[in-house]
Design a protein around this motif. Structure first.
Motif, short mmCIF file in Angstrom:
data_model
loop_
_atom_site.label_atom_id
_atom_site.label_comp_id
_atom_site.label_asym_id
_atom_site.label_seq_id
_atom_site.Cartn_x
_atom_site.Cartn_y
_atom_site.Cartn_z
N GLY A 147 46.94 51.75 -14.86
CA GLY A 147 47.40 50.41 -15.17
C GLY A 147 46.28 49.53 -15.72
N GLN A 148 45.11 49.58 -15.11
CA GLN A 148 43.98 48.81 -15.61
C GLN A 148 43.57 49.27 -17.01
OE1 GLN A 148 41.13 49.46 -12.51
NE2 GLN A 148 42.07 47.98 -11.11
N ALA A 149 43.59 50.58 -17.24
CA ALA A 149 43.25 51.10 -18.56
C ALA A 149 44.24 50.62 -19.61
CB ALA A 149 43.20 52.62 -18.53
N LEU A 150 45.52 50.63 -19.27
CA LEU A 150 46.53 50.18 -20.22
C LEU A 150 46.40 48.68 -20.49
CD1 LEU A 150 49.68 52.19 -19.12
CD2 LEU A 150 48.52 52.31 -21.33
N GLU A 151 46.11 47.90 -19.47
CA GLU A 151 45.95 46.45 -19.67
C GLU A 151 44.83 46.16 -20.66
OE1 GLU A 151 45.48 45.02 -15.72
OE2 GLU A 151 47.56 45.46 -15.19
N LEU A 152 43.77 46.95 -20.63
CA LEU A 152 42.71 46.80 -21.63
C LEU A 152 43.16 47.29 -23.00
CD1 LEU A 152 39.59 47.99 -19.59
CD2 LEU A 152 39.92 45.71 -20.57
N ALA A 153 43.74 48.49 -23.03
CA ALA A 153 44.11 49.09 -24.30
C ALA A 153 45.16 48.26 -25.03
CB ALA A 153 44.64 50.51 -24.08
N GLU A 154 46.07 47.65 -24.28
CA GLU A 154 47.18 46.94 -24.91
C GLU A 154 46.76 45.63 -25.59
OE1 GLU A 154 50.64 48.82 -22.02
OE2 GLU A 154 49.80 46.84 -21.57
N ARG A 155 45.51 45.27 -25.48
CA ARG A 155 45.01 44.11 -26.25
C ARG A 155 44.75 44.48 -27.70
NH1 ARG A 155 40.72 40.82 -22.42
NH2 ARG A 155 41.60 41.36 -20.37
N PHE A 156 44.81 45.77 -28.01
CA PHE A 156 44.45 46.25 -29.33
C PHE A 156 45.56 47.11 -29.90
CE2 PHE A 156 40.79 45.74 -26.56
CZ PHE A 156 40.01 44.87 -27.31
N PRO A 157 45.59 47.30 -31.22
CA PRO A 157 46.61 48.17 -31.80
C PRO A 157 46.58 49.56 -31.18
CG PRO A 157 45.48 46.92 -33.51
CD PRO A 157 44.72 46.67 -32.24
N ALA A 158 47.75 50.14 -30.98
CA ALA A 158 47.84 51.44 -30.31
C ALA A 158 47.12 52.54 -31.07
CB ALA A 158 49.30 51.81 -30.09
#
Length: 275
Positions: A147-158
């Motif tokens: 979840g923490q990794a996704l919260e970071l990643a989702e700030r940027f284009p997939a």
């Protein structure tokens, strides 16, 4: 690293003999061998470099130290591109000395990603944030959950930033099934992206008792507590169709003949991950 007792040429030949068609490489042995020479070796043996590990360690507060980390990650991105892989695995880094500010450290990771992600994308490389088990949060990785990794990643284009799903680090978290589905549902700029934000899928088992150095406690597939088939089914259902990496840090395995370990790992993979 599963068979780090093998040199890169020995590894390439052993993979070719075993029917393994891809290999995740680590920067240190590749740098020692030479980036261009390693890329040529893998091509000659018919091996795809599935990922390069690792970049990251982006949590420093001192400006000079942060700049060194950014510069090193730029080099790692260039190395990945030279090796022909589209994936650089990131281990975020632990708390700076004397700090207890986990949210602040994660925010500094986000700041670094904002600088690195476009640079990587220009070179055909995607950044893969790897969450590590919470026991590593203090000194190695402040990103502890998917979840923490996704919260970071989702700030940027997939297509620029995704995540690593590693069974060793995530097997204990009961939110993982829903989070794998969430990661798989992401789309790129064109509305499609197979596997969504899942960039790398890695498998290892969790064995007990843990050795004195927990970093070296990854068990051979089938020897521990992880439901490896269930993980494979979840990432398959999420649309991931990329390579599966076996990543084992284990001194007992490293003390054995590397070719034997590789052959055993292939057999265990077929039985416990595919079976």
């Amino acid at each position: 690293m599963t068979v780090k007792q093998l040199s890169l040429p020995e590894l390439a030949r052993a993979c070719a003999r075993s029917g393994v068609t891809g290999v995740g490489l680590w920067r240190e042995p590749v740098q020692a061998y030479g980036i261009a020479a390693a890329a040529r070796l893998m091509r000659e043996e018919g091996l795809r470099v599935t990922s390069l590990c690792r970049g990251g360690f982006l949590t420093a507060t001192a400006p000079a130290e942060r700049r060194r980390a950014i510069d090193d990650n730029r080099v790692a991105i260039e190395e990945a591109a030279a090796l022909g892989t589209d994936t650089l695995v990131l281990v975020s880094g632990g708390l700076p000395e004397g700090s207890r500010d986990l949210p602040g450290a994660r925010e500094r990771v986000a700041d670094a990603l904002a600088e690195l992600a476009p640079y990587a994308r220009e070179r055909g490389v995607r950044l893969a944030i790897e969450p590590l088990h919470p026991m590593y949060a203090a000194d190695r990785c402040v990103v502890s959950t998917l979840g923490q990794a996704l919260e970071l990643a989702e700030r940027f284009p997939a297509e620029q930033v995704g995540v690593v799903v590693d069974t060793y680090h995530l097997w204990w978290d009961d939110r993982v099934p829903e989070l794998i589905a969430r990661a798989g549902a992401a789309t790129g700029a064109d509305g499609t992206l197979p596997g969504g934000r899942i960039v790398v899928f890695q498998v290892a088992d969790w064995i007990t008792p843990l050795p004195a150095g927990v970093l070296l406690g990854r068990g051979q597939l089938g020897d521990g507590a992880v439901d490896l088939r269930a993980f494979r089914a979840r990432v398959d259902a999420a649309g991931y169709a990329g390579p599966v990496e076996v990543e084992l840090f284990n001194e007992g395995l490293w003390a054995r003949d590397g070719g034997d370990v590789l052959a055993e790992t292939v057999e265990r993979y077929v039985r416990h991950v595919l079976g």
